[in-house]
Design a protein around this motif. Structure first.
Motif, mmCIF file in Angstrom:
data_model
loop_
_atom_site.group_PDB
_atom_site.id
_atom_site.type_symbol
_atom_site.label_atom_id
_atom_site.label_comp_id
_atom_site.label_asym_id
_atom_site.label_seq_id
_atom_site.Cartn_x
_atom_site.Cartn_y
_atom_site.Cartn_z
ATOM 1 N N MET A 69 -19.616 22.423 -1.828
ATOM 2 C CA MET A 69 -19.722 20.909 -2.391
ATOM 3 C C MET A 69 -19.508 20.111 -1.312
ATOM 4 S SD MET A 69 -17.458 19.425 -5.587
ATOM 5 C CE MET A 69 -17.883 20.851 -6.551
ATOM 6 N N LYS A 70 -20.317 19.164 -1.343
ATOM 7 C CA LYS A 70 -20.323 17.982 -0.506
ATOM 8 C C LYS A 70 -19.096 17.021 -0.696
ATOM 9 C CE LYS A 70 -25.084 17.744 1.391
ATOM 10 N NZ LYS A 70 -26.017 17.143 1.876
ATOM 11 N N LYS A 71 -18.737 16.214 0.460
ATOM 12 C CA LYS A 71 -17.410 15.592 0.296
ATOM 13 C C LYS A 71 -17.409 14.160 0.120
ATOM 14 C CE LYS A 71 -15.289 17.467 3.706
ATOM 15 N NZ LYS A 71 -14.241 17.963 4.683
ATOM 16 N N THR A 72 -16.694 13.429 -0.286
ATOM 17 C CA THR A 72 -16.204 12.011 -0.198
ATOM 18 C C THR A 72 -15.303 11.582 0.752
ATOM 19 O OG1 THR A 72 -16.902 11.646 -2.664
ATOM 20 C CG2 THR A 72 -15.736 10.051 -1.380
ATOM 21 N N ALA A 73 -15.583 10.624 1.915
ATOM 22 C CA ALA A 73 -14.610 10.381 2.948
ATOM 23 C C ALA A 73 -14.338 8.873 2.490
ATOM 24 C CB ALA A 73 -15.111 10.285 4.160
ATOM 25 N N LEU A 74 -13.290 8.310 2.790
ATOM 26 C CA LEU A 74 -12.675 6.807 2.679
ATOM 27 C C LEU A 74 -12.243 6.254 3.984
ATOM 28 C CD1 LEU A 74 -10.414 5.620 -0.396
ATOM 29 C CD2 LEU A 74 -10.402 4.817 1.834
ATOM 30 N N ILE A 75 -12.837 5.338 4.391
ATOM 31 C CA ILE A 75 -12.299 4.746 5.498
ATOM 32 C C ILE A 75 -11.705 3.234 5.279
ATOM 33 C CG2 ILE A 75 -13.365 3.882 7.989
ATOM 34 C CD1 ILE A 75 -15.594 5.898 7.322
ATOM 35 N N LEU A 76 -10.668 3.081 6.199
ATOM 36 C CA LEU A 76 -9.894 1.897 6.207
ATOM 37 C C LEU A 76 -10.177 1.349 7.530
ATOM 38 C CD1 LEU A 76 -6.804 2.741 3.914
ATOM 39 C CD2 LEU A 76 -8.240 0.981 3.475
ATOM 40 N N GLY A 77 -10.590 0.197 7.702
ATOM 41 C CA GLY A 77 -10.857 -0.427 9.004
ATOM 42 C C GLY A 77 -12.267 -0.045 9.723
ATOM 43 N N ALA A 78 -13.120 0.054 8.920
ATOM 44 C CA ALA A 78 -14.507 0.633 9.576
ATOM 45 C C ALA A 78 -15.139 -0.804 10.210
ATOM 46 C CB ALA A 78 -15.461 0.867 8.233
ATOM 47 N N THR A 79 -14.764 -1.870 10.143
ATOM 48 C CA THR A 79 -15.288 -2.987 11.021
ATOM 49 C C THR A 79 -14.540 -3.059 12.267
ATOM 50 O OG1 THR A 79 -13.597 -4.332 10.098
ATOM 51 C CG2 THR A 79 -15.895 -4.467 9.036
ATOM 52 N N GLY A 80 -13.622 -2.084 12.555
ATOM 53 C CA GLY A 80 -12.810 -1.891 14.034
ATOM 54 C C GLY A 80 -13.587 -0.976 15.022
ATOM 55 N N LEU A 81 -13.139 -1.019 16.014
ATOM 56 C CA LEU A 81 -13.804 0.074 16.970
ATOM 57 C C LEU A 81 -13.504 1.548 16.781
ATOM 58 C CD1 LEU A 81 -14.779 0.693 19.654
ATOM 59 C CD2 LEU A 81 -12.477 0.564 20.731
ATOM 60 N N THR A 82 -12.335 1.953 16.442
ATOM 61 C CA THR A 82 -12.161 3.448 15.959
ATOM 62 C C THR A 82 -13.057 3.634 14.486
ATOM 63 O OG1 THR A 82 -10.309 3.725 17.364
ATOM 64 C CG2 THR A 82 -10.788 5.548 15.722
ATOM 65 N N GLY A 83 -12.639 2.916 13.605
ATOM 66 C CA GLY A 83 -13.279 2.976 12.429
ATOM 67 C C GLY A 83 -14.709 2.862 12.320
ATOM 68 N N SER A 84 -15.335 2.055 12.959
ATOM 69 C CA SER A 84 -16.671 2.033 13.126
ATOM 70 C C SER A 84 -17.525 3.264 13.608
ATOM 71 C CB SER A 84 -17.179 0.848 14.029
ATOM 72 O OG SER A 84 -17.006 0.922 15.218
ATOM 73 N N LEU A 85 -16.633 3.696 14.636
ATOM 74 C CA LEU A 85 -17.085 5.308 15.075
ATOM 75 C C LEU A 85 -17.007 6.225 14.181
ATOM 76 C CD1 LEU A 85 -15.819 4.596 18.672
ATOM 77 C CD2 LEU A 85 -18.162 4.581 17.934
ATOM 78 N N VAL A 86 -15.807 6.180 13.483
ATOM 79 C CA VAL A 86 -15.595 7.274 12.438
ATOM 80 C C VAL A 86 -16.685 7.159 11.377
ATOM 81 C CG1 VAL A 86 -14.259 8.180 10.545
ATOM 82 C CG2 VAL A 86 -13.209 7.310 12.535
ATOM 83 N N LEU A 87 -17.214 5.774 11.004
ATOM 84 C CA LEU A 87 -18.088 5.639 9.822
ATOM 85 C C LEU A 87 -19.490 6.219 10.627
ATOM 86 C CD1 LEU A 87 -19.564 4.388 7.541
ATOM 87 C CD2 LEU A 87 -19.531 2.336 8.803
ATOM 88 N N LYS A 88 -20.011 5.822 11.755
ATOM 89 C CA LYS A 88 -21.191 6.308 12.459
ATOM 90 C C LYS A 88 -21.191 7.783 12.504
ATOM 91 C CE LYS A 88 -23.420 6.013 16.858
ATOM 92 N NZ LYS A 88 -23.292 5.321 18.362
ATOM 93 N N GLN A 89 -20.130 8.490 12.904
ATOM 94 C CA GLN A 89 -20.304 9.933 12.827
ATOM 95 C C GLN A 89 -20.312 10.507 11.464
ATOM 96 O OE1 GLN A 89 -17.446 11.694 15.576
ATOM 97 N NE2 GLN A 89 -17.522 9.889 16.846
#
Length: 219
Positions: A1-21
């Protein structure tokens, strides 16, 4: 089953890279972003919740996922007022952990800092240490706290002082070995990759220091 991820800080440096990946990761069907500003041009499987993260509890109904990636953080230059600084660096991650616990999210990953210590006499390392202790007190089944050294990467904003510091450390870090190696620059991309690796592993390691971040990312 595919998952759901939740990101806090996706506009910052590390968060944006988590989102990208995560956008390239087929294990995730939905990605939720909680931030103050909207990010344009994202696919439909990204759901954005825009509001004041200092009042994160107002998002409780929508704060559901398999994993939380907390990449929130500020700097003394951006937030010189120490009360406001604590609301961001302590308040947001701790509130996120409380919501994750209340909503049955079993995996929580948060970016802290090398040297975090609740008993420190240094305000900034003390806040990080207090944040870590408060997050751990929620006893979320799978909690990973990443402690990078100074974070390297391409930031949207121009931080002259920080850029000079990074340049100096890059020049001297070949001299960092043994116990000093953990003070080498930790690339934001490595932090993002390590967070995702940990979320999808059976690792029970709670504290991941800067040199361990690179090792996990490379395995």
């Amino acid at each position: 089953m595919k998952k759901t991820a939740l990101i806090l800080g996706a506009t910052g440096l590390t968060g944006s890279l988590v989102l990208k990946q995560l956008l390239k990761d087929e294990r995730y069907a939905t990605i939720k972003l909680f931030s103050r500003t909207k990010i344009d041009g994202l696919p439909n499987r990204v759901k954005q919740f825009i509001g004041d993260l200092l009042e994160l509890e107002h998002f409780k109904k929508d704060f559901t996922a398999d994993e939380v990636y907390c990449c929130i953080g500020t700097t003394a230059k951006k937030t010189p007022d120490k009360t406001q600084y604590k609301k961001i660096d302590f308040g947001i991650p701790v509130t996120a952990a409380k919501l994750a616990k209340a909503n049955g999210i079993s995996t929580f990953l948060v970016v802290s800092a090398l040297g975090a210590n609740a008993n420190s006499s240094i305000f900034y390392t003390k806040i990080k240490g207090e944040m870590e202790a408060a997050v751990l007190s929620e006893k979320i089944e799978k909690t990973h706290i990443l402690q990078p050294s100074i974070i390297g990467g391409d930031r949207q904003e121009n931080r002259i002082g920080e850029n000079i510091g990074l340049a100096v450390i890059k020049c001297i870090q070949p001299l960092f070995f043994g116990k000093l190696k953990k003070y080498s620059i930790t690339e934001a991309d490595a932090i993002a990759q390590t967070m995702i690796v940990l979320a999808n592993s059976n690792s029970t390691k709670t504290i991941i220091t800067s040199n361990e971040i690179t090792n996990i990312k490379n395995n």
